[in-house]
Design an enzyme around this catalytic site. Structure first.
Site: not given
Length: 555
Positions: A45, A115, A151
């Site tokens: 990430e 994300k 993540c």
């Protein structure tokens, strides 16, 4: 069974803000992947900017720098047959800033995934700078559908469900998951939940390295669709792994098998301290560290960690005795320095103490000596170390542990002086355990010597600040075994006094420790950063007010 894909996992150590050098590293890795005939390179990430970038991403010039870096990475992928590249960047989606993963192939950004879930708890505050996105859809890549979850997306079921429902063949998790004790097991359990729900294999690619108070342990892995683990990469080191995948009956299987290095708890904690200090010193370009070596266990363990992180030539230890310093402490400190092979000097501070007695004598006339005189000694030691730091450039490494920092058993502008601490989030009983461990083991990659580096007498003698005659820590504090249990309950678990008493502790003692914990907040706000080891460290994790009238029990 037919050939499907070769994915190159790049567990790299990015430096926050160092966009050019991070891109240099990604380019080197990409060239390695070409030589290995990889199809896809997966990086962690925000790999272009490092993690966490915090408010750097709010600077327009910084974002322009990132955009230039993307153009550079597009260039290195030009050409038929070259691998695809997944990198992480902060990216504007219209006028909204998001945490993005880009799939770059043949000179173009082929797909962007944002994300979906932003962590906003503990050490994380991504909602301060980024905006959440809708649940992701798969990316098309060479006949497959890649399900990219950035993540935090892995820790919830919505992203994985969206990807599976829309035909993903595999889940890819570029992540920056910071270490705390037992974190590896937590990650693996959550990853298996996503695999169980989707019946898809999962690739977890984590960052490695230290960043201020956080340290990232790597430990990337691959899970098969049945939840079994086929690949485990090493903890605590940069690493790269070419994974080969086959497709049969529309199911991907990883044919690569690899067992990496994932240490047990004591070694894990020790490695976390070593890597955090290594990167803090090197990335901030300090030539080494200075340590006040007292003959006690905290400074001895700090020195051992520093030597393993930096090498003995980068560590300078200084004994600063007063009239209260025992001959035992002097000989123990000297023996420890000799065992570690560090530069060792003795600078007696008695002349300075006497000078302060003369200076303050007229003002203090008629008053009994108390902690004021004790703290003058500690602050003189801080002055000596900071003077040496100014003159020679080495950073002062403070040596206080979490038990002491919790209850304020430390001197502001004295033994709290310095630039970093490896023990700030380590309870005293773990200090003892880590010292025993280091005397029987050398950490993987450590630069220090084998054998006993912390003399046994340092470990076994009663801890003392030696600021007055016959002083012992337990004159002011409960036995450390009891204190640490109380503090874990109060700090890590946020338990009320009544529940802690049920564990067998005296009610008035628990109330006293809670009170000390709260009134020491102003000191901790002025303490140097230190590596996060426990689930809840002082600093980013635990943000209590200094002015605080709350108590869970009356004293």
């Amino acid at each position: 069974m037919t050939y499907a894909l070769k994915i190159y996992l790049a567990q790299i150590n990015a430096t926050v803000g160092a966009v050019d050098s991070n891109c240099d590293r990604i380019s080197e890795i990409y060239n390695d992947a070409i030589r290995l005939s990889a199809d896809l390179v997966l990086t962690p990430e925000l790999s272009v900017v490092g993690y966490p970038p915090e408010d750097l991403v709010l600077k327009p010039f910084f974002i322009r720098k990132v955009e230039s870096a993307i153009e550079r990475l597009k260039t290195i992928t030009k050409g038929e047959g070259k691998p695809g590249l997944i990198v992480g960047v902060p990216k504007y989606d219209g006028d909204i800033l998001r945490n993005a993963s880009l799939l770059i192939e043949n000179g173009e950004v082929q797909a962007v995934r944002y994300k979906h879930k932003l962590p906003n708890y503990g050490v994380f505050d991504e909602k301060r700078v980024f905006t959440e996105a809708e649940a992701p859809l798969p990316m098309d890549f060479r006949g497959l559908k890649l399900g990219v979850m950035v993540c935090e997306d892995m820790w919830f079921d919505s992203a994985a469900k969206s990807l599976a429902d829309n035909g993903a063949d595999i889940l890819l998790v570029p992540t920056c998951s910071p270490y705390h004790e037992h974190k590896y097991d937590e990650r693996l359990a959550v990853a298996r939940e996503r695999v169980s729900e989707t019946k898809l294999p999962l690739v977890f690619c984590n960052q490695i390295g230290g960043q201020d108070e956080l340290v990232f342990d790597g430990a990337s892995f691959v899970l098969e669709a049945d939840g079994s683990q086929s690949v485990q990469m090493d903890s605590w080191a940069e690493g790269f792994c070419l994974t080969e995948w086959r497709k049969e009956d529309d199911k991907l299987t990883c044919v690569t098998k690899s067992d990496g290095y994932v240490p047990e708890r004591m070694e894990d904690i020790y490695q976390a301290m070593v890597l955090a200090l290594t990167d803090y010193v090197h990335k901030n370009r300090f030539p080494g560290v200075l340590i006040g070596l007292s003959g006690g266990i905290d400074s001895a363990l700090s020195a051992a960690v520093a030597v393993d992180a930096l090498g003995p030539d980068k560590v300078h230890c200084v004994m600063m005795p007063t009239k209260y310093t025992s001959g035992e402490s002097i000989s123990d400190a000297e023996a420890c320095a000799k065992a570690l092979g560090v530069q060792y000097d003795t600078i007696a501070i008695k002349p300075g103490v006497d000078a302060f007695d003369d200076m303050l004598g007229p003002v203090f006339e008629g008053l009994d000596a108390d902690t004021t005189e004790e703290n003058i000694q500690s602050r003189l030691r801080g002055l000596v170390l900071m003077s040496l730091s100014n003159k020679f450039g080495k950073m002062v490494l403070t040596t206080g542990n979490k038990s002491e920092m919790s209850v304020g058993y430390a001197t502001l502008y004295g033994d709290m002086c310095g630039g970093y601490s490896v023990l700030k989030d380590v309870y005293k009983m773990d200090v003892f355990a880590l010292s025993h461990w280091r005397n029987t083991s050398v950490p993987k990659g450590g630069l220090g010597p084998a054998g006993i580096v912390i003399p046994e007498n340092i470990i076994t003698k009663p801890p003392s600040a030696e600021l007055r005659d016959d002083q012992k820590d337990e004159d002011s504090l409960p036995p450390y075994e009891a204190l640490d249990d109380m503090l874990r309950c109060l700090v890590d678990e946020e338990m009320p006094v009544s529940e802690i008493v049920e564990r067998g502790h005296d009610a008035s003692e628990v109330a006293r420790i809670e009170h000390l914990l709260y009134i020491a907040e102003y000191k901790r706000r002025q303490s140097p950063p230190g590596v996060k080891i426990t689930r809840k460290n002082f600093g980013r994790d635990r943000r209590y007010p200094i002015t605080n009238g709350f108590r869970s029990a009356e004293r």
